[in-house]
Design a protein around this motif. Sequence first.
Motif, mmCIF file in Angstrom:
data_model
loop_
_atom_site.group_PDB
_atom_site.id
_atom_site.type_symbol
_atom_site.label_atom_id
_atom_site.label_comp_id
_atom_site.label_asym_id
_atom_site.label_seq_id
_atom_site.Cartn_x
_atom_site.Cartn_y
_atom_site.Cartn_z
ATOM 1 N N ASP A 146 0.813 -1.219 0.000
ATOM 2 C CA ASP A 146 0.000 0.000 0.000
ATOM 3 C C ASP A 146 0.849 1.272 0.000
ATOM 4 N N LEU A 147 2.158 1.127 -0.210
ATOM 5 C CA LEU A 147 3.132 2.230 -0.289
ATOM 6 C C LEU A 147 3.427 2.916 1.038
ATOM 7 N N THR A 148 2.953 2.381 2.153
ATOM 8 C CA THR A 148 3.232 3.046 3.426
ATOM 9 C C THR A 148 4.697 2.925 3.832
ATOM 10 N N THR A 149 5.390 1.895 3.338
ATOM 11 C CA THR A 149 6.819 1.739 3.608
ATOM 12 C C THR A 149 7.534 1.362 2.317
ATOM 13 N N CYS A 150 8.513 2.181 1.937
ATOM 14 C CA CYS A 150 9.295 1.957 0.717
ATOM 15 C C CYS A 150 10.759 2.264 1.007
ATOM 16 N N TYR A 151 11.606 1.801 0.096
ATOM 17 C CA TYR A 151 13.042 2.070 0.188
ATOM 18 C C TYR A 151 13.537 2.486 -1.188
ATOM 19 N N ASP A 152 14.625 3.266 -1.208
ATOM 20 C CA ASP A 152 15.249 3.545 -2.499
ATOM 21 C C ASP A 152 16.371 2.535 -2.702
ATOM 22 N N GLU A 153 17.049 2.623 -3.827
ATOM 23 C CA GLU A 153 18.100 1.649 -4.160
ATOM 24 C C GLU A 153 19.293 1.731 -3.220
ATOM 25 N N ARG A 154 19.434 2.833 -2.512
ATOM 26 C CA ARG A 154 20.541 3.010 -1.563
ATOM 27 C C ARG A 154 20.171 2.533 -0.163
ATOM 28 N N GLY A 155 18.899 2.128 0.030
ATOM 29 C CA GLY A 155 18.461 1.619 1.323
ATOM 30 C C GLY A 155 17.797 2.640 2.224
ATOM 31 N N ALA A 156 17.611 3.877 1.755
ATOM 32 C CA ALA A 156 16.932 4.878 2.577
ATOM 33 C C ALA A 156 15.447 4.515 2.677
ATOM 34 N N LYS A 157 14.885 4.684 3.857
ATOM 35 C CA LYS A 157 13.492 4.317 4.124
ATOM 36 C C LYS A 157 12.578 5.525 3.936
ATOM 37 N N TYR A 158 11.420 5.265 3.329
ATOM 38 C CA TYR A 158 10.413 6.298 3.091
ATOM 39 C C TYR A 158 9.094 5.783 3.664
ATOM 40 N N GLU A 159 8.550 6.509 4.633
ATOM 41 C CA GLU A 159 7.279 6.104 5.234
ATOM 42 C C GLU A 159 6.208 7.124 4.888
ATOM 43 N N LEU A 160 5.106 6.630 4.341
ATOM 44 C CA LEU A 160 4.001 7.501 3.952
ATOM 45 C C LEU A 160 2.809 7.251 4.856
ATOM 46 N N PRO A 161 2.233 8.317 5.413
ATOM 47 C CA PRO A 161 1.019 8.136 6.214
ATOM 48 C C PRO A 161 -0.166 7.816 5.300
ATOM 49 N N LYS A 162 -1.131 7.079 5.829
ATOM 50 C CA LYS A 162 -2.284 6.674 5.019
ATOM 51 C C LYS A 162 -3.060 7.865 4.469
ATOM 52 N N TYR A 163 -3.029 9.008 5.179
ATOM 53 C CA TYR A 163 -3.820 10.141 4.712
ATOM 54 C C TYR A 163 -3.317 10.748 3.404
ATOM 55 N N VAL A 164 -2.083 10.430 2.988
ATOM 56 C CA VAL A 164 -1.627 10.915 1.683
ATOM 57 C C VAL A 164 -1.940 9.911 0.577
ATOM 58 N N LEU A 165 -2.355 8.710 0.964
ATOM 59 C CA LEU A 165 -2.599 7.641 -0.002
ATOM 60 C C LEU A 165 -4.074 7.388 -0.299
ATOM 61 N N SER A 166 -4.949 7.710 0.650
ATOM 62 C CA SER A 166 -6.381 7.471 0.451
ATOM 63 C C SER A 166 -7.187 8.364 1.390
ATOM 64 N N GLU A 167 -8.483 8.340 1.195
ATOM 65 C CA GLU A 167 -9.376 9.160 2.019
ATOM 66 C C GLU A 167 -9.896 8.345 3.199
ATOM 67 N N PRO A 168 -10.126 9.002 4.340
ATOM 68 C CA PRO A 168 -10.665 8.280 5.487
ATOM 69 C C PRO A 168 -12.150 7.973 5.282
ATOM 70 N N THR A 169 -12.650 7.019 6.048
ATOM 71 C CA THR A 169 -14.058 6.647 5.935
ATOM 72 C C THR A 169 -14.977 7.730 6.522
ATOM 73 N N ASN A 170 -14.440 8.584 7.379
ATOM 74 C CA ASN A 170 -15.253 9.641 7.989
ATOM 75 C C ASN A 170 -14.950 11.027 7.394
ATOM 76 N N LEU A 171 -14.667 11.063 6.093
ATOM 77 C CA LEU A 171 -14.399 12.312 5.389
ATOM 78 C C LEU A 171 -15.702 13.086 5.178
ATOM 79 N N ILE A 172 -15.661 14.382 5.456
ATOM 80 C CA ILE A 172 -16.815 15.257 5.232
ATOM 81 C C ILE A 172 -16.525 16.060 3.967
ATOM 82 N N ARG A 173 -17.349 15.908 2.975
ATOM 83 C CA ARG A 173 -17.163 16.653 1.719
ATOM 84 C C ARG A 173 -17.499 18.122 1.930
ATOM 85 N N ASP A 174 -16.595 19.006 1.444
ATOM 86 C CA ASP A 174 -16.856 20.446 1.514
ATOM 87 C C ASP A 174 -17.989 20.792 0.551
ATOM 88 N N SER A 175 -18.820 21.739 0.980
ATOM 89 C CA SER A 175 -19.927 22.112 0.083
ATOM 90 C C SER A 175 -19.609 23.314 -0.767
#
Length: 114
Positions: free
Chosen positions: A85-114
């Motif tokens: 789900d892309l929350t944990t990735c590495y580059d070819e040099r071994g550096a770690k990249y952690e992505l929070p879920k909020y940048v990858l998808s919307e929460p179930t309790n999202l309120i649409r702006d009007s």
Amino acid sequence: MGCTGSSQKKQDDNAKKIRKPKPWKHPQPITTTQLRQMRDEFWDTSPHYGGRKEIWDALRAAAETELSLAQAIVESAGIIVASADLTTCYDERGAKYELPKYVLSEPTNLIRDS
């Protein structure tokens, strides 16, 4: 002869297919504007977490597009996907990249702006 083909196949099997993150819920209901602001703040500060800027840029592009294109972006950037789900990735040099879920998808309790 067979050994070369076997190692090639094994290498292909190690590439993870990207998938959407599991549904998640923010601690309190959040609006689309608030979610966008959280995402912008994360991406603006992400290079400060370590790693290379071009990898962060590729991860952002992958996070903001459809899955098939995200897969191509990740593969072309040489990103090693530890969590499908892309929350944990590495580059070819071994550096770690952690992505929070909020940048990858919307929460179930999202309120649409009007």
